[in-house]
Structures are given as structure tokens and as C-alpha cells.
Design a protein around this motif. Structure first.
Motif: not given
Length: 144
Positions: A60-86
Motif C-alpha cells: 500500500v503506497v500512501v500519499d500523505f498530503w493536505a488541501p492547502w499544499c500546492g505541490p500536493c495538488r500538483m502531484m495528484a494527477p500523477a499519483f492517479a496515473q501511477a495508481a492505474q499503472q500499478l
């Protein structure tokens, strides 16, 4: 005899036992009958975090994030793509550390985004900072 493993349903959080070779055949939950492998990041809270981390025998790969975090929001689509690939190799999940700070505190999560790979309740690896999908996939596959 085929090897089976425990996999926690992303919908009802019930632990299922499935044959390892069935991971690619879109198995359904024995309790809620929803697909076990969705290819989408799972949103965790305090109780579901404990269930997924402690009971799942698939990493289980957990992304620890927060809604106010700019880099977290920027990475969200990439994390979703990685979820599909993995999908079928690892379950990708997200934990909002602002809404659910309790699971992150004992792990010493000090910066976000931080991704942690768990298997059977144990931390295997962690990395901080936003990453593109390809790097997330490579990092996860190098660890698992």
C-alpha cells in the motif's frame, strides 16, 4: 495449490482472501461485490488507514498530503496515473493529514507530500516531494 493473499476492499474495507493469480482478473469483494482493484487512489481516514496498512498483503503506497499544499495538488494527477499503472501490483492511497493527523504523527511525517510504501503493517520505504507518474511507478516497483 495457489498462493492467496489478503486484500482490503477499497469500498467497504473488508479483508478479502484472493488467489494471487486472480489479481489481474478483476476480482470482486466477497462482502460488497464491488471491484477490489479499481486503478484509482483510495482516500483513507483514521480507521481505514489502520485496516489497509495492517491487513493488506499487497503493498500500500500512501500519499500523505493536505488541501492547502500546492505541490500536493500538483502531484495528484500523477499519483492517479501511477495508481492505474500499478493496479494489481500495489494499492495507492491518499491520507489528508489536515483532516486525519493521527495516522501521520507516529510515522514522523514532517513534510508533504510524502509517500510511504507499507506491506503487512511495515514501512518499506518513503520519499518526500512531488514526483511525476513515471518516477512514482519506478520508485514503487524498485521497492516492491
Amino acid at each position: 495449490m495457489s498462493e492467496s493473499l489478503h486484500y482490503v476492499c477499497p469500498h467497504c474495507h473488508t479483508t478479502n482472501r484472493i488467489a494471487k493469480e486472480q489479481l489481474g482478473n478483476q476480482p470482486d469483494c466477497g462482502s460488497c461485490h464491488q471491484p477490489l482493484i479499481t486503478g484509482e487512489p483510495l482516500a483513507l481516514d483514521d480507521s481505514s488507514f489502520t485496516k489497509h496498512i495492517g491487513r493488506s498483503q499487497l503493498p500500500v503506497v500512501v500519499d500523505f498530503w493536505a488541501p492547502w499544499c500546492g505541490p500536493c495538488r500538483m502531484m495528484a494527477p500523477a499519483f492517479a496515473q501511477a495508481a492505474q499503472q500499478l493496479a494489481g501490483q500495489a494499492q495507492l492511497a491518499k491520507l489528508d493529514t489536515e483532516a486525519y493527523p493521527l495516522p501521520a504523527a507516529p510515522l514522523g511525517i514532517r513534510s508533504i507530500p510524502t509517500m510511504v510504501i507499507f506491506k503487512e503493517g511495515k514501512e518499506l520505504a518513503r520519499v518526500s516531494g512531488a514526483m511525476p507518474a513515471g518516477e512514482i511507478v519506478r520508485w514503487v516497483q524498485s521497492v516492491i
